[in-house]
Design a protein around this motif. Sequence first.
Motif, PDB file in Angstrom:
ATOM      1  N   PRO A   1       0.336  -1.101  -0.031  1.00  0.00           N
ATOM      2  CA  PRO A   1       0.269  -0.221   0.519  1.00  0.00           C
ATOM      3  C   PRO A   1       1.026   1.315   0.308  1.00  0.00           C
ATOM      4  CG  PRO A   1       0.207  -0.504   1.833  1.00  0.00           C
ATOM      5  CD  PRO A   1       0.741  -1.691   0.900  1.00  0.00           C
ATOM      6  N   THR A   2       2.257   1.184   0.134  1.00  0.00           N
ATOM      7  CA  THR A   2       2.941   2.028   0.306  1.00  0.00           C
ATOM      8  C   THR A   2       2.982   3.110  -1.217  1.00  0.00           C
ATOM      9  OG1 THR A   2       4.946   1.782   1.949  1.00  0.00           O
ATOM     10  CG2 THR A   2       5.408   3.291   0.590  1.00  0.00           C
ATOM     11  N   GLY A   3       2.268   4.356  -1.462  1.00  0.00           N
ATOM     12  CA  GLY A   3       2.366   5.243  -2.536  1.00  0.00           C
ATOM     13  C   GLY A   3       0.544   4.976  -3.140  1.00  0.00           C
ATOM     14  N   ARG A   4       0.325   4.270  -2.967  1.00  0.00           N
ATOM     15  CA  ARG A   4      -1.535   3.667  -3.446  1.00  0.00           C
ATOM     16  C   ARG A   4      -2.265   3.570  -2.618  1.00  0.00           C
ATOM     17  NH1 ARG A   4      -1.399  -2.717  -5.956  1.00  0.00           N
ATOM     18  NH2 ARG A   4      -2.756  -1.866  -6.782  1.00  0.00           N
ATOM     19  N   LYS A   5      -2.456   5.024  -2.995  1.00  0.00           N
ATOM     20  CA  LYS A   5      -3.611   5.892  -2.007  1.00  0.00           C
ATOM     21  C   LYS A   5      -5.187   4.962  -1.658  1.00  0.00           C
ATOM     22  CE  LYS A   5      -2.004   9.611  -1.285  1.00  0.00           C
ATOM     23  NZ  LYS A   5      -2.405  11.423  -2.144  1.00  0.00           N
TER      24      LYS A   5
END
Length: 324
Positions: free
Chosen positions: A30-34
């Motif tokens: 989920p890092t950078g994938r809002k």
Amino acid sequence: MTRTVLESKTKTVVIGFDEPFCVIGERINPTGRKKLAAELEAGDFSTVEKDALEQVACGAMVLDVNSGAVFTNRMAADSRYADNNFVEPPLMKELVARIQAITDVPLCIDSSVPGALEAGLATCEGRPLLNSVTGEEERLELVLPLVKKYNVPVVAISNDDTGISPDPDVRFAVAKKIVERAADFGIPAHDIVVDPLVMPVGAMASAGQQVFALVRRLRDELGVNTTCGASNVSFGLPNRHGVNAAFLPMAIGAGMTSAIMNPVRSVEMEAIRAANLLMNHDANGGEWIRFSRILDAVKEGASFPEACAAQAAAGGRGRRRARA
């Protein structure tokens, strides 16, 4: 030859110098994938499940599972959600359980939170890869006991308390330190998969040459397998997939044995399949022929994931070892 053995409940994957290049799917992060982080906050795992199935169909041999989500809405109501040590362990446990329920490939448990690493290890069936340990003293003391306790291999990232050095000799020294410290815990070198840290070639013109030289040293002097975040090399450049597709076979030729990457990109996967063939890691060219059928379907109008899924349904998953 060095062999790093990963297992799910039913499948074994071997990372090694004489094995096909190991593709570790990076999408469950989920890092950078809002949008993904918002779904996870709402208890919606549909994208995770879709990404897991799609990556395996496209050729991922291992799935990286990262629990680094930020729960913005919950944080506003409960300050505990501002602490990753509170958020990540239960999320990692749920992610691992859901992915294992629908796929049969080994997992790579990925977090900066030791509690999340242990939650993933405790939930995981088989022998996952742990991602990761660095040369930082605190990290070594927290992570290496987990590696020993659960008898799993670990990704060793070549930075330490001083940060990431631009000097490849320093990064090699950090990797050597981690291998030596792991040995103090009874962890063999074949269970250390070193990430020599690929720098963006757009910012450092010698980045490619550096990593190829580093990989050769890590193989010849330390006898360890290697991995990397493959897309780092093209960061900030146009036509990134073209750069990645050139980088991967060159890294494989230098001795790199795995990469954490997006397998849902046909150009990179074509480059890896071709490199396996040329390295004589594809018996009788069977995988290349199977992949060529996928490319033919793409030319006829199918998307790459659709073509991969259809081929998998029609003819099996390619080279895997079934556990005894």
